[in-house]
Design a protein around this motif. Sequence first.
Motif, mmCIF file in Angstrom:
data_model
loop_
_atom_site.group_PDB
_atom_site.id
_atom_site.type_symbol
_atom_site.label_atom_id
_atom_site.label_comp_id
_atom_site.label_asym_id
_atom_site.label_seq_id
_atom_site.Cartn_x
_atom_site.Cartn_y
_atom_site.Cartn_z
ATOM 1 N N TYR A 75 41.406 -6.666 79.733
ATOM 2 C CA TYR A 75 41.466 -5.294 80.260
ATOM 3 C C TYR A 75 40.266 -4.482 79.783
ATOM 4 C CZ TYR A 75 43.165 -0.500 80.904
ATOM 5 O OH TYR A 75 43.272 0.824 81.252
ATOM 6 N N GLU A 76 39.904 -4.636 78.536
ATOM 7 C CA GLU A 76 38.735 -3.908 78.019
ATOM 8 C C GLU A 76 37.457 -4.376 78.705
ATOM 9 O OE1 GLU A 76 38.787 -1.238 76.149
ATOM 10 O OE2 GLU A 76 40.975 -1.419 76.232
ATOM 11 N N LEU A 77 37.363 -5.664 79.010
ATOM 12 C CA LEU A 77 36.211 -6.158 79.763
ATOM 13 C C LEU A 77 36.158 -5.524 81.156
ATOM 14 C CD1 LEU A 77 36.194 -10.002 78.995
ATOM 15 C CD2 LEU A 77 34.474 -8.338 78.302
ATOM 16 N N LEU A 78 37.301 -5.450 81.814
ATOM 17 C CA LEU A 78 37.347 -4.874 83.154
ATOM 18 C C LEU A 78 36.920 -3.411 83.146
ATOM 19 C CD1 LEU A 78 40.706 -6.309 84.571
ATOM 20 C CD2 LEU A 78 38.378 -7.068 85.089
ATOM 21 N N ARG A 79 37.297 -2.703 82.109
ATOM 22 C CA ARG A 79 36.994 -1.276 82.034
ATOM 23 C C ARG A 79 35.495 -0.996 81.915
ATOM 24 N NH1 ARG A 79 40.607 2.547 80.173
ATOM 25 N NH2 ARG A 79 39.153 3.186 78.526
ATOM 26 N N THR A 80 34.713 -2.015 81.594
ATOM 27 C CA THR A 80 33.278 -1.803 81.452
ATOM 28 C C THR A 80 32.550 -1.792 82.790
ATOM 29 O OG1 THR A 80 32.762 -4.161 81.186
ATOM 30 C CG2 THR A 80 33.311 -2.909 79.189
ATOM 31 N N HIS A 81 33.205 -2.275 83.858
ATOM 32 C CA HIS A 81 32.498 -2.297 85.142
ATOM 33 C C HIS A 81 33.336 -1.908 86.350
ATOM 34 C CE1 HIS A 81 34.222 -6.404 84.897
ATOM 35 N NE2 HIS A 81 34.280 -6.343 86.203
ATOM 36 N N LEU A 82 34.597 -1.556 86.146
ATOM 37 C CA LEU A 82 35.426 -1.069 87.243
ATOM 38 C C LEU A 82 35.688 0.423 87.077
ATOM 39 C CD1 LEU A 82 38.200 -3.781 87.767
ATOM 40 C CD2 LEU A 82 36.250 -3.309 89.251
ATOM 41 N N ASP A 83 35.902 1.122 88.176
ATOM 42 C CA ASP A 83 36.326 2.514 88.130
ATOM 43 C C ASP A 83 37.610 2.593 87.307
ATOM 44 O OD1 ASP A 83 37.559 4.981 88.674
ATOM 45 O OD2 ASP A 83 36.718 5.078 90.693
ATOM 46 N N PRO A 84 37.665 3.453 86.282
ATOM 47 C CA PRO A 84 38.868 3.549 85.444
ATOM 48 C C PRO A 84 40.147 3.804 86.242
ATOM 49 C CG PRO A 84 37.064 4.757 84.448
ATOM 50 C CD PRO A 84 36.592 4.348 85.809
ATOM 51 N N GLU A 85 40.016 4.453 87.392
ATOM 52 C CA GLU A 85 41.189 4.721 88.214
ATOM 53 C C GLU A 85 41.595 3.513 89.048
ATOM 54 O OE1 GLU A 85 40.613 8.224 90.510
ATOM 55 O OE2 GLU A 85 40.490 9.538 88.757
ATOM 56 N N HIS A 86 40.780 2.482 89.024
ATOM 57 C CA HIS A 86 41.063 1.274 89.802
ATOM 58 C C HIS A 86 41.343 0.072 88.908
ATOM 59 C CE1 HIS A 86 38.876 2.807 93.686
ATOM 60 N NE2 HIS A 86 39.951 3.520 93.356
ATOM 61 N N CYS A 87 41.729 0.341 87.682
ATOM 62 C CA CYS A 87 42.027 -0.727 86.738
ATOM 63 C C CYS A 87 43.118 -0.242 85.794
ATOM 64 C CB CYS A 87 40.764 -1.091 85.963
ATOM 65 S SG CYS A 87 40.999 -2.349 84.702
ATOM 66 N N THR A 88 44.163 -1.022 85.634
ATOM 67 C CA THR A 88 45.251 -0.600 84.755
ATOM 68 C C THR A 88 45.919 -1.808 84.118
ATOM 69 O OG1 THR A 88 47.208 0.825 84.608
ATOM 70 C CG2 THR A 88 47.079 -0.639 86.505
#
Length: 228
Positions: free
Chosen positions: A184-197
């Motif tokens: 999840y932390e990896l995803l947060r580095t390149h996805l819009d925060p509103e599009h990742c949970t």
Amino acid sequence: MIELSIAGRPCRLFGSETPEFFLVQPSARHENASLEAEVTQLATLIDRPFLLATIELEDWTLDLMPWPDGNISRDSEAGKHGQETLDFILQGLLPELERRYGPRPVVLGGYSLGGLFALWASTRTDRFRAIAAASPSVWIHGWIPFAKKNRPMAEAVYLSLGDREEHVKNQAIARVGDNLRAYYELLRTHLDPEHCTLVWEEGGHFNDNAGRLARAFAYSVSCLSFSM
């Protein structure tokens, strides 16, 4: 519900005859009984016409594993057929859905190994606009090193896990919580925060599978722009 065979694979279609998007889900035979409950919950959570297309797999483990891991299966074929499943979705299922309904945005989702497969598939193709991964088996050996080198091409990713799933005696499975947090932390580095949970559900791995999948798909759909 429509039952059909595409390239010899049993598939089921649930939902509207005029869908605005496709939800695609690999399905094991043991999940068939919960599909109706999932569709019912989807209808209460999503206010747009949708089509859920499920693929009944011959062997859940062999058809979904992206690479071998003896903690999941010691079958010599394990890890050799995930690409075949993805190729079927891209070259068989989606063309048939588009022939029937026209081009539509696609969300790929699944539960357990199905969720892992969806996450892996999103690193192989940009065909999926969003990924709905409920209780994904990211405890598979090598997932975090793979994820660091292979980013998903989807614009939105939903992750969930039961709050009891990491509290098990099996040490391989027990790493699922730490691996999912790290991913999840990896995803947060390149996805819009509103599009990742990352959502923590109540219970263990086998609690409310249909509800968890429905919520995963509903979030993923909410991230779509529906630009055609």
